[in-house]
Design a protein around this motif. Structure first.
Motif, PDB file in Angstrom:
ATOM      1  N   LEU A  73      60.387 136.385 -31.685  1.00  0.00           N
ATOM      2  CA  LEU A  73      60.064 135.762 -31.217  1.00  0.00           C
ATOM      3  C   LEU A  73      60.218 133.994 -30.956  1.00  0.00           C
ATOM      4  N   CYS A  74      60.554 134.157 -32.817  1.00  0.00           N
ATOM      5  CA  CYS A  74      61.045 132.343 -32.751  1.00  0.00           C
ATOM      6  C   CYS A  74      62.334 132.171 -31.660  1.00  0.00           C
ATOM      7  N   SER A  75      63.287 133.203 -31.551  1.00  0.00           N
ATOM      8  CA  SER A  75      63.902 133.168 -30.680  1.00  0.00           C
ATOM      9  C   SER A  75      63.768 133.302 -29.606  1.00  0.00           C
ATOM     10  N   TRP A  76      63.143 133.903 -29.112  1.00  0.00           N
ATOM     11  CA  TRP A  76      63.007 134.042 -28.048  1.00  0.00           C
ATOM     12  C   TRP A  76      62.325 132.566 -27.173  1.00  0.00           C
ATOM     13  N   GLY A  77      61.136 132.311 -28.147  1.00  0.00           N
ATOM     14  CA  GLY A  77      59.752 131.656 -27.019  1.00  0.00           C
ATOM     15  C   GLY A  77      60.978 130.320 -27.384  1.00  0.00           C
ATOM     16  N   ALA A  78      61.647 129.829 -27.894  1.00  0.00           N
ATOM     17  CA  ALA A  78      62.137 128.490 -27.769  1.00  0.00           C
ATOM     18  C   ALA A  78      62.944 128.688 -27.292  1.00  0.00           C
ATOM     19  N   ILE A  79      63.354 129.566 -25.856  1.00  0.00           N
ATOM     20  CA  ILE A  79      64.297 129.207 -24.723  1.00  0.00           C
ATOM     21  C   ILE A  79      63.907 129.253 -23.360  1.00  0.00           C
ATOM     22  N   THR A  80      62.376 129.695 -23.369  1.00  0.00           N
ATOM     23  CA  THR A  80      62.247 130.033 -22.543  1.00  0.00           C
ATOM     24  C   THR A  80      60.882 129.240 -22.055  1.00  0.00           C
ATOM     25  N   ASP A  81      60.326 129.553 -20.695  1.00  0.00           N
ATOM     26  CA  ASP A  81      59.367 128.312 -20.141  1.00  0.00           C
ATOM     27  C   ASP A  81      57.991 129.249 -20.518  1.00  0.00           C
ATOM     28  N   LEU A  82      57.066 129.453 -20.455  1.00  0.00           N
ATOM     29  CA  LEU A  82      55.749 129.465 -21.798  1.00  0.00           C
ATOM     30  C   LEU A  82      55.040 128.925 -20.644  1.00  0.00           C
ATOM     31  N   GLY A  83      54.526 128.952 -19.447  1.00  0.00           N
ATOM     32  CA  GLY A  83      53.294 128.384 -18.828  1.00  0.00           C
ATOM     33  C   GLY A  83      52.925 129.749 -18.675  1.00  0.00           C
ATOM     34  N   THR A  84      52.886 130.601 -18.322  1.00  0.00           N
ATOM     35  CA  THR A  84      52.312 131.423 -17.862  1.00  0.00           C
ATOM     36  C   THR A  84      51.772 132.647 -18.574  1.00  0.00           C
ATOM     37  N   VAL A  85      52.538 132.288 -20.087  1.00  0.00           N
ATOM     38  CA  VAL A  85      51.775 132.544 -21.407  1.00  0.00           C
ATOM     39  C   VAL A  85      50.936 131.823 -22.117  1.00  0.00           C
ATOM     40  N   PHE A  86      50.986 130.476 -21.488  1.00  0.00           N
ATOM     41  CA  PHE A  86      49.998 129.487 -22.077  1.00  0.00           C
ATOM     42  C   PHE A  86      49.052 129.704 -21.362  1.00  0.00           C
ATOM     43  N   ALA A  87      48.817 129.769 -19.835  1.00  0.00           N
ATOM     44  CA  ALA A  87      47.647 130.274 -19.428  1.00  0.00           C
ATOM     45  C   ALA A  87      46.929 131.653 -19.982  1.00  0.00           C
ATOM     46  N   PHE A  88      47.713 132.793 -20.612  1.00  0.00           N
ATOM     47  CA  PHE A  88      47.021 133.460 -21.268  1.00  0.00           C
ATOM     48  C   PHE A  88      46.380 133.667 -22.024  1.00  0.00           C
ATOM     49  N   ALA A  89      47.502 132.986 -23.136  1.00  0.00           N
ATOM     50  CA  ALA A  89      46.758 132.530 -23.962  1.00  0.00           C
ATOM     51  C   ALA A  89      45.593 131.773 -24.153  1.00  0.00           C
ATOM     52  N   ASP A  90      45.480 131.179 -23.471  1.00  0.00           N
ATOM     53  CA  ASP A  90      44.225 130.397 -23.411  1.00  0.00           C
ATOM     54  C   ASP A  90      43.087 131.635 -23.470  1.00  0.00           C
ATOM     55  N   VAL A  91      43.359 132.166 -22.315  1.00  0.00           N
ATOM     56  CA  VAL A  91      42.057 133.271 -21.693  1.00  0.00           C
ATOM     57  C   VAL A  91      42.154 133.672 -23.013  1.00  0.00           C
ATOM     58  N   LEU A 137      42.884 139.100 -31.152  1.00  0.00           N
ATOM     59  CA  LEU A 137      43.520 138.207 -32.216  1.00  0.00           C
ATOM     60  C   LEU A 137      45.699 138.369 -32.306  1.00  0.00           C
ATOM     61  N   LEU A 138      45.513 139.527 -32.165  1.00  0.00           N
ATOM     62  CA  LEU A 138      47.274 139.452 -32.800  1.00  0.00           C
ATOM     63  C   LEU A 138      47.603 139.492 -31.667  1.00  0.00           C
ATOM     64  N   VAL A 139      47.210 139.618 -30.269  1.00  0.00           N
ATOM     65  CA  VAL A 139      47.759 139.399 -29.253  1.00  0.00           C
ATOM     66  C   VAL A 139      48.155 137.445 -28.636  1.00  0.00           C
ATOM     67  N   THR A 140      46.845 136.792 -29.419  1.00  0.00           N
ATOM     68  CA  THR A 140      46.800 135.750 -28.561  1.00  0.00           C
ATOM     69  C   THR A 140      47.670 134.421 -30.180  1.00  0.00           C
ATOM     70  N   PHE A 141      47.150 135.185 -31.887  1.00  0.00           N
ATOM     71  CA  PHE A 141      48.238 134.229 -32.312  1.00  0.00           C
ATOM     72  C   PHE A 141      49.650 134.736 -32.769  1.00  0.00           C
ATOM     73  N   GLY A 142      48.777 136.274 -33.026  1.00  0.00           N
ATOM     74  CA  GLY A 142      50.019 136.970 -33.757  1.00  0.00           C
ATOM     75  C   GLY A 142      51.575 136.540 -32.467  1.00  0.00           C
ATOM     76  N   PHE A 143      50.997 136.711 -31.164  1.00  0.00           N
ATOM     77  CA  PHE A 143      51.877 136.708 -30.260  1.00  0.00           C
ATOM     78  C   PHE A 143      52.964 136.071 -29.600  1.00  0.00           C
ATOM     79  N   GLY A 144      51.230 134.999 -29.142  1.00  0.00           N
ATOM     80  CA  GLY A 144      51.193 134.570 -28.068  1.00  0.00           C
ATOM     81  C   GLY A 144      51.249 132.754 -28.241  1.00  0.00           C
ATOM     82  N   PHE A 145      50.344 132.473 -29.620  1.00  0.00           N
ATOM     83  CA  PHE A 145      50.662 131.186 -29.859  1.00  0.00           C
ATOM     84  C   PHE A 145      52.127 131.227 -30.672  1.00  0.00           C
ATOM     85  N   THR A 146      52.746 132.167 -31.513  1.00  0.00           N
ATOM     86  CA  THR A 146      53.900 132.857 -32.430  1.00  0.00           C
ATOM     87  C   THR A 146      55.616 131.721 -30.775  1.00  0.00           C
ATOM     88  N   ALA A 147      54.881 132.121 -29.990  1.00  0.00           N
ATOM     89  CA  ALA A 147      56.060 131.654 -29.095  1.00  0.00           C
ATOM     90  C   ALA A 147      56.289 130.390 -28.686  1.00  0.00           C
TER      91      ALA A 147
END
Length: 488
Positions: free
Chosen positions: A394-412, A152-162
């Protein structure tokens, strides 16, 4: 490897489990999501004693809005467009099915979260899947509760926030030309001011923000429906035909429609993921079933109302035309569709809606992460503050980063999150039914507002302190009881 795991989880395992839990509990509960549909509204409007008490507990309505803030997000705007693009209009039908069955699943998981919640010294509660797994299944399953908290922490707290930050920043950039970095910094500042105030401040913000954003979006959708009222039956038939593979030209067939409908439906309404129960547990209510019923309504709001609004905006527009060979996906399709109906200001409106939806979801994601940390390391204020700083970053970093891999990881990780929670729900259906029957029996006995007596469930690991109803609240409820049983 991520794609392989993702296909296995979402293409086979989770669909089977979602169907098993959704349909299984719907039948075992005698269609609880339909039996108590009218009571969903009465629970929110009745019993003044539990709306805003003097001890600072969160009300059922505040908890509902906080969960709607999380359920209603990018999935309702971009996710619906992705489902239609990849699965055809038929994906919406299966999204509806997931929503209706998900109402029962959400009732079960949120009732369990309420029943097994724990009292906190500051007048709030903690609860959720980690708590009902550890308390409901016993110490031998503490490992599953801890694993769930980490996921839950990894998926929502970090991944989906970004990811939410990225979606909001890119949408604002497209619509208004504001650089993504500036949007990210702005979100980070506002989010920081709110989350350092704790769950009560988050709830107060959601109490204002959620009705404004949801009602505004629905009003625009109503305008679109009014402009195209004669074509609505045609759009409905297109959805139904495509759902059963009868409109192959506009989608990937019945398999793609089911897959995308189930996946995007769960991603949007989160029923079965176990995320909403973390929020449902904070409410001060007289019976666990109260919040289970209310949270079932939040799934209805998310999937049957807001997702449907987006679907009709797209399907009734000229922007969606698979026969043309021009592919527009994601939020761009929703923007183009609304612009086709109401003019270019529709693009800006979608961006503003996505900004508000995404912002509220970030606050929700933060609370899920905080709840996970609390379970893994109870009341560690240092960890809380470190996590808050990480969210701001994460709010700042996520806004400027291509998150394709993060999205795939968060999906898993979201898939494994759902897997852990659904397994727990299957094992906890019996106590879930006991809580429901206790509520049903009191209603049949003519009690207008059932009261939960923890002593009647002494064989379960219930925190009795979490069910200490304040004497003045209990007195007002008892005075309001009626002699004749109301309709359910």
């Amino acid at each position: 490897m991520l794609d392989l795991i993702n296909d296995l989880l979402w293409g086979k395992v989770l669909i089977a489990l979602l169907i098993a839990v959704g349909i299984g509990f719907t039948l075992a509960s005698r269609f609880v999501q339909f039996r108590y549909f009218g009571r969903m509204f009465r629970i929110l409007s009745a019993s003044q004693a539990f709306k805003r008490d003097k001890h600072g507990h969160l009300s059922s309505f505040q908890a509902l809005l906080l969960s709607v803030a999380g359920r209603v997000g990018g999935g309702n705007i971009a996710g619906v467009a992705v489902a239609i693009t990849l699965g055809g209009p038929g994906a919406i039908f299966w999204m509806w099915v997931v929503g209706l069955m998900g109402m029962a699943t959400s009732y079960l998981e949120c009732t369990l979260a309420q029943a097994y919640k724990t009292a906190e010294p500051n007048g709030t509660y903690r609860g959720g899947p980690a708590y009902y797994i550890s308390r409901g299944l016993g110490s031998n399953w503490k490992w599953l509760a801890s694993l769930y908290s980490v996921l839950l922490l990894v998926t929502f707290g970090f991944g989906f926030t970004a990811l939410q930050s990225y979606a909001v920043a890119t949408s604002v950039d497209d619509a208004f030309g504001i650089p993504v970095l500036y949007t990210g910094i702005g979100m980070a500042i506002v989010v920081g001011l709110i989350i350092f105030g704790g769950v009560k401040r988050i709830a107060r913000v959601a109490e204002v923000l959620v009705p404004v954003m949801a009602v505004s979006y629905l009003l625009v959708a109503i305008v679109v429906l009014a402009l195209n009222v004669t074509r609505i039956p045609e759009a409905i038939m297109l959805i139904v035909h495509s759902a059963f593979g009868l409109e192959q030209a506009v989608g990937g067939g019945i398999g793609a429609a089911i897959l995308m409908g189930v996946k995007r439906g769960l991603f949007s309404n989160e029923a079965g993921l176990g995320s909403a129960p973390n929020v449902a547990a904070v409410a001060y209510v007289p019976h666990p079933a109260n919040q289970g019923i209310v949270q079932a309504f939040s799934v209805f709001i998310d999937t049957l109302i807001i997702c449907s609004a987006t679907a009709f905006i797209i399907l009734l527009s000229g922007a969606y035309d698979p026969a043309s060979g021009i592919e527009i996906g994601g939020v761009a399709l929703t923007q183009a569709s609304l612009a086709d109906h109401v003019g270019e200001w529709g693009r800006s409106f979608v961006s503003v809606a996505l900004l508000l939806f995404g912002f509220s979801t970030i606050l929700y994601n933060y609370y899920l992460g905080e709840n996970s940390i609390n379970f893994l390391s109870e009341q560690n204020k240092t960890l809380f503050n470190v996590f808050r700083i990480a969210i701001i970053g994460l709010c700042s970093w996520g806004a400027i980063t291509d998150l394709g891999t993060v999205f795939a990881f968060a999906d898993v990780t979201m898939g494994f999150l759902a897997l852990a929670n659904l397994i727990a729900l299957i094992m906890l259906i019996k106590p879930g039914l006991r809580f429901m029957r206790d509520f049903d029996d009191q209603i049949k006995a003519g009690i207008k507002q059932p009261i939960f007596d923890a002593s009647k469930f002494a064989d379960l690991d219930i925190d009795a302190a979490a069910w200490d109803i304040e004497p003045e609240d209990l007195q007002r409820v008892q005075q309001a009881q009626v002699a004749t049983p109301p309709s359910s």
